[in-house]
Motif scaffolding. Structure first.
Motif, PDB file in Angstrom:
ATOM      1  N   ALA A 142       0.888  -1.057  -0.059  1.00 57.39           N
ATOM      2  CA  ALA A 142       0.211   0.011  -0.016  1.00 57.39           C
ATOM      3  C   ALA A 142       1.021   1.224  -0.027  1.00 57.39           C
ATOM      4  O   ALA A 142       1.732   1.314   0.691  1.00 57.39           O
ATOM      5  CB  ALA A 142      -0.995  -0.041   1.307  1.00 57.39           C
ATOM      6  N   SER A 143       0.505   2.178  -0.782  1.00 50.66           N
ATOM      7  CA  SER A 143       1.170   3.510  -0.834  1.00 50.66           C
ATOM      8  C   SER A 143       0.061   4.622  -0.916  1.00 50.66           C
ATOM      9  O   SER A 143      -0.828   4.410  -1.972  1.00 50.66           O
ATOM     10  CB  SER A 143       2.136   3.530  -1.911  1.00 50.66           C
ATOM     11  N   TRP A 144       0.255   5.849  -0.297  1.00 45.30           N
ATOM     12  CA  TRP A 144      -0.594   6.840  -0.243  1.00 45.30           C
ATOM     13  C   TRP A 144       0.364   8.112  -0.372  1.00 45.30           C
ATOM     14  O   TRP A 144       1.487   8.188   0.365  1.00 45.30           O
ATOM     15  CB  TRP A 144      -1.312   6.788   0.832  1.00 45.30           C
ATOM     16  N   TYR A 145      -0.069   9.123  -1.083  1.00 49.46           N
ATOM     17  CA  TYR A 145       0.516  10.383  -1.370  1.00 49.46           C
ATOM     18  C   TYR A 145      -0.627  11.398  -1.496  1.00 49.46           C
ATOM     19  O   TYR A 145      -1.839  11.544  -1.422  1.00 49.46           O
ATOM     20  CB  TYR A 145       1.096  10.287  -2.867  1.00 49.46           C
TER      21      TYR A 145
ATOM     22  N   LEU B   6      -4.999  15.189 -12.415  1.00 46.44           N
ATOM     23  CA  LEU B   6      -5.790  14.195 -11.978  1.00 46.44           C
ATOM     24  C   LEU B   6      -5.119  12.875 -11.953  1.00 46.44           C
ATOM     25  O   LEU B   6      -5.403  11.791 -11.121  1.00 46.44           O
ATOM     26  CB  LEU B   6      -6.736  13.835 -13.314  1.00 46.44           C
ATOM     27  N   PHE B   7      -3.897  12.916 -12.460  1.00 47.89           N
ATOM     28  CA  PHE B   7      -3.169  11.711 -12.490  1.00 47.89           C
ATOM     29  C   PHE B   7      -1.707  12.130 -11.980  1.00 47.89           C
ATOM     30  O   PHE B   7      -1.495  13.344 -11.771  1.00 47.89           O
ATOM     31  CB  PHE B   7      -2.600  10.994 -13.732  1.00 47.89           C
ATOM     32  N   GLY B   8      -0.991  10.786 -11.304  1.00 53.22           N
ATOM     33  CA  GLY B   8       0.245  11.268 -10.712  1.00 53.22           C
ATOM     34  C   GLY B   8       0.112  11.152  -9.079  1.00 53.22           C
ATOM     35  O   GLY B   8      -0.781  11.039  -8.732  1.00 53.22           O
ATOM     36  N   ALA B   9       1.373  11.510  -8.581  1.00 46.38           N
ATOM     37  CA  ALA B   9       1.448  11.522  -7.186  1.00 46.38           C
ATOM     38  C   ALA B   9       2.253  12.577  -6.416  1.00 46.38           C
ATOM     39  O   ALA B   9       3.258  12.816  -7.276  1.00 46.38           O
ATOM     40  CB  ALA B   9       2.142  10.030  -6.774  1.00 46.38           C
ATOM     41  N   GLY B  10       1.852  13.181  -5.569  1.00 45.85           N
ATOM     42  CA  GLY B  10       2.446  14.165  -4.787  1.00 45.85           C
ATOM     43  C   GLY B  10       3.444  13.860  -3.810  1.00 45.85           C
ATOM     44  O   GLY B  10       4.200  12.703  -3.799  1.00 45.85           O
ATOM     45  N   LYS B  11       3.524  14.615  -2.831  1.00 48.23           N
ATOM     46  CA  LYS B  11       4.332  14.081  -1.637  1.00 48.23           C
ATOM     47  C   LYS B  11       3.940  12.803  -1.116  1.00 48.23           C
ATOM     48  O   LYS B  11       2.811  12.742  -0.700  1.00 48.23           O
ATOM     49  CB  LYS B  11       4.338  15.193  -0.497  1.00 48.23           C
ATOM     50  N   LYS B  12       4.883  11.930  -0.609  1.00 50.58           N
ATOM     51  CA  LYS B  12       4.463  10.803  -0.271  1.00 50.58           C
ATOM     52  C   LYS B  12       4.139  10.618   1.435  1.00 50.58           C
ATOM     53  O   LYS B  12       4.617  11.433   2.058  1.00 50.58           O
ATOM     54  CB  LYS B  12       5.704   9.805  -0.202  1.00 50.58           C
ATOM     55  N   TYR B  13       3.008  10.193   1.613  1.00 45.73           N
ATOM     56  CA  TYR B  13       2.608  10.321   3.084  1.00 45.73           C
ATOM     57  C   TYR B  13       2.672   9.004   3.795  1.00 45.73           C
ATOM     58  O   TYR B  13       3.388   9.159   4.833  1.00 45.73           O
ATOM     59  CB  TYR B  13       1.029  10.279   3.010  1.00 45.73           C
TER      60      TYR B  13
ATOM     61  N   TRP C 178       4.239  15.349   7.638  1.00 46.41           N
ATOM     62  CA  TRP C 178       2.767  15.965   7.003  1.00 46.41           C
ATOM     63  C   TRP C 178       1.693  15.098   7.566  1.00 46.41           C
ATOM     64  O   TRP C 178       0.803  16.040   7.415  1.00 46.41           O
ATOM     65  CB  TRP C 178       3.066  15.367   5.468  1.00 46.41           C
ATOM     66  N   LEU C 179       1.687  14.408   8.602  1.00 50.17           N
ATOM     67  CA  LEU C 179       0.666  13.696   8.896  1.00 50.17           C
ATOM     68  C   LEU C 179       0.342  14.299  10.254  1.00 50.17           C
ATOM     69  O   LEU C 179      -1.004  14.340  10.411  1.00 50.17           O
ATOM     70  CB  LEU C 179       0.692  12.112   9.119  1.00 50.17           C
ATOM     71  N   GLU C 180       1.300  14.349  11.169  1.00 51.91           N
ATOM     72  CA  GLU C 180       0.887  14.955  12.436  1.00 51.91           C
ATOM     73  C   GLU C 180       1.852  16.103  12.933  1.00 51.91           C
ATOM     74  O   GLU C 180       1.630  16.403  14.259  1.00 51.91           O
ATOM     75  CB  GLU C 180       0.682  13.739  13.231  1.00 51.91           C
ATOM     76  N   GLY C 181       2.920  15.977  12.432  1.00 54.75           N
ATOM     77  CA  GLY C 181       4.176  16.879  12.958  1.00 54.75           C
ATOM     78  C   GLY C 181       5.012  16.028  13.483  1.00 54.75           C
ATOM     79  O   GLY C 181       4.795  15.040  14.460  1.00 54.75           O
ATOM     80  N   GLY C 182       6.325  16.148  12.919  1.00 50.32           N
ATOM     81  CA  GLY C 182       7.396  15.263  13.478  1.00 50.32           C
ATOM     82  C   GLY C 182       8.486  14.800  12.665  1.00 50.32           C
ATOM     83  O   GLY C 182       8.537  15.725  11.483  1.00 50.32           O
TER      84      GLY C 182
END
Length: 571
Positions: A388-391, A408-415, A446-450
């Motif tokens: 699993a990968s999320w961006y 519409l397509f592509g991926a930004g910064k990885k989460y 990016w998700l919660e700080g750290g």
């Protein structure tokens, strides 16, 4: 005081409830008829006694003994069903539950009438349209979620191939309901018989959701009624299946950094979700991809604030739609330290961190190596691989004045990413082993700080069954992490004495923390008793602060130490 007394007496009253028959008077022309009255429901109580923990500098709260209690009763007679749920959070709810759940009172109630074609409900009800990306009213007591709608719902089935649903309501928030009103219509059509499919199944559906809330803003750049639409398709042929869903929400105000309406930042929202897979002899493949942009639908546009750092969003309160994280749900304690939450809303934290949603997916591959082969052995070997990968959404972002334009397509910064393999091997009738390897990336910044964290986790598990009811399970696990809290080690021993009693002890140790004062053991010991539909569980230990997740939806829990008592029964 009367509410408290009523609540605590009800479980004892439940013991005397039972199904009973009523009979009509008989005549010579008409024999007597029997109509059954069925009474069923359940009781659940979760109590925690929070203690001081000098080793972690934790002081117990002002009210150290807290509990969440639920008593549900349903009455069914002929085509009618009615029910209610009483709830008590005395003297306070468990730590970090929705502060709207306080005191005791009537949580939900309903009256339902159902025939073969018509299903009518008045009062509180739960509902989901499609995958829930536009609307899901549901309850999960472990997460402190109950977003039932109070109003009315009509379901009509003119045939086995058609289902139509219309509803209106206000969403539950604590013991009250939200100011916003919800309108909805959903349709489902099975087209297999129309096209005379024999080896295939085809269905389509369409949904509408409207959220109306008055706004006290001069010259708003958005409508008080926000409309959202969805279409979906599902197709199965032999061992192959596919489903797709598209959701669109018209322009609405986006919340600013303070979670307040920004009348100059108005955007539409959308989501695309595709699922496809294959199931065959010894092989299963399932893949899901999803793209969400600005689709966190709230029944009140502005969250209510609990304090300077916490709002109703922290408790999944007044959220109309359902966006679970599409990642593997691990049972390993260490694999659940860094868990991903779906990023469905626009969130401009600062000029360097600007989010508009998420894009990504996951794939599961299951394969059973055949028996009587070199790798399969006598009993076969099961292998499961998940990735699993999320961006963030790629595109152009501007902090002041706030705006974005995504691709519409592509991926930004990885989460986040999670790549793992699980191997389950039975050596004898009584001995089973499991091995897991997990590689995780968690963008905590990016998700919660750290810090950004790369982690590798290895877990080994051995289960020995003495007979059909007695077993013992050993588990050992280790995490190697390059940042944040660094390395962990853990272990579990669980014994099922019979089908009634079980005990366990486990510990996870953050031995690699750079701060020696935080190199903490999080130990837990407990057990459970089961008899019929009744279960009692007790536990003493330390709770690690962080996210607790159920089905991909999470809530934050603080660090704590103490005793837990859980009781549940059904009748």
């Amino acid at each position: 005081m009367k509410n408290k007394l009523l609540f605590f007496l009800l479980p004892f009253a439940a013991c005397s409830l039972y199904a009973q028959d009523t009979e009509t008077e008989s005549t010579e022309e008409q024999p007597k008829e029997r109509q059954e009255v069925r009474v069923y429901g359940g009781f659940e109580s979760n109590v925690q006694w929070y203690l001081n923990d000098k080793g972690r500098n934790i002081e117990q709260p002002v009210n150290p003994i807290r509990s969440n209690n639920y008593f549900l009763v349903n009455y069914q007679y002929s085509r009618f069903t009615a029910g209610f749920q009483l709830e008590a959070y005395e003297s306070d709810a468990l730590l970090n539950y929705n502060p709207g759940f306080t005191g005791a009172g009537l949580g939900t109630y309903y009256l339902n009438y159902k025939t073969g074609k018509i299903d009518l409900t008045a009062g509180y009800f739960y509902e989901q349209f499609g995958s829930g990306l536009l609307l899901r009213a549901w309850e999960d007591r472990a997460l402190g979620i109950n977003t039932a709608l109070r109003g009315g719902r009509v379901q009509y089935r003119p045939s086995d191939n058609v289902r139509l649903t219309a509803l209106f309501g206000q969403q539950r928030t604590g013991f009250e309901v939200s100011d916003g009103c919800v309108y909805g219509f959903d349709s489902e059509f099975n087209l297999s018989s129309l096209f005379k499919f024999e080896m295939s199944d085809l269905s389509v559906g369409a949904s509408y959701v409207g959220r109306y809330e008055r706004v006290d803003i001069p010259d708003p750049n958005f409508n008080e009624l926000t409309n959202a639409f969805a279409g979906r398709l599902s197709f199965i042929h032999n061992s192959f299946y596919f489903s797709g869903e598209y959701n669109y929400m018209q322009e609405d105000a986006v919340l600013d950094v303070q979670n307040r309406i920004n009348n100059n930042f108005v955007k539409p929202g959308n989501a695309i979700q595709l699922n496809f897979g294959y199931t065959g002899d010894g092989l299963g493949i399932d893949a899901t991809v999803r793209r969400i942009e600005n689709l966190k639908i709230l029944t009140e546009r502005e969250p209510s604030f609990v304090d300077a750092t916490s709002s109703s969003l922290n408790f999944n309160d007044k959220v109309l739609n359902y966006t679970p994280a599409l990642t593997k749900q691990h049972h390993s304690n260490l694999a659940n330290i860094y868990v991903f939450q779906a990023q469905a809303k626009v969130d401009f934290i600062d000029p360097s961190i600007m989010k508009a949603g998420e894009t990504g997916g996951q794939i599961d591959i299951f394969y059973e190596i055949p028996k009587e082969t070199p790798l399969g052995g006598k009993y076969g070997t099961k292998v499961a691989v998940n990735a699993a990968s999320w961006y963030n959404l790629p595109g152009q972002y501007r902090f002041t004045p706030a705006n974005y334009d995504t691709n519409l397509f592509g991926a930004g910064k990885k989460y986040f990413s999670d790549y793992n393999i699980e191997i389950k091997k039975r050596f004898t009738e009584t001995l089973i082993t499991n091995f897991y390897y997990i590689n995780q990336y968690y963008n905590k910044l990016w998700l919660e700080g750290g810090e950004e964290v790369n982690a590798n986790i290895a877990t080994g598990e051995v289960i020995y069954n003495f007979d059909t009811t007695k077993s013992i399970r050993f588990e050992a696990e280790h995490m190697w992490a390059d940042a944040d809290m660094k390395n962990w080690a853990g272990g579990t021993v669980e014994v099922n004495l019979n089908d009634t009693y079980s005990v366990y002890v486990w510990d996870i140790y953050n031995y690699g923390n750079d701060d020696s004062n935080k190199q903490t053991h999080y130990y837990n010991v407990g057990g459970a008793y089961r008899h019929g539909a009744t279960r009692v569980a007790v536990n003493y230990g330390r709770q690690r602060g962080g996210l607790v997740c159920v089905g991909g939806v999470c809530r934050f829990v603080p660090e704590s130490t103490g005793f837990t008592l859980a009781l549940s029964t059904a009748f």
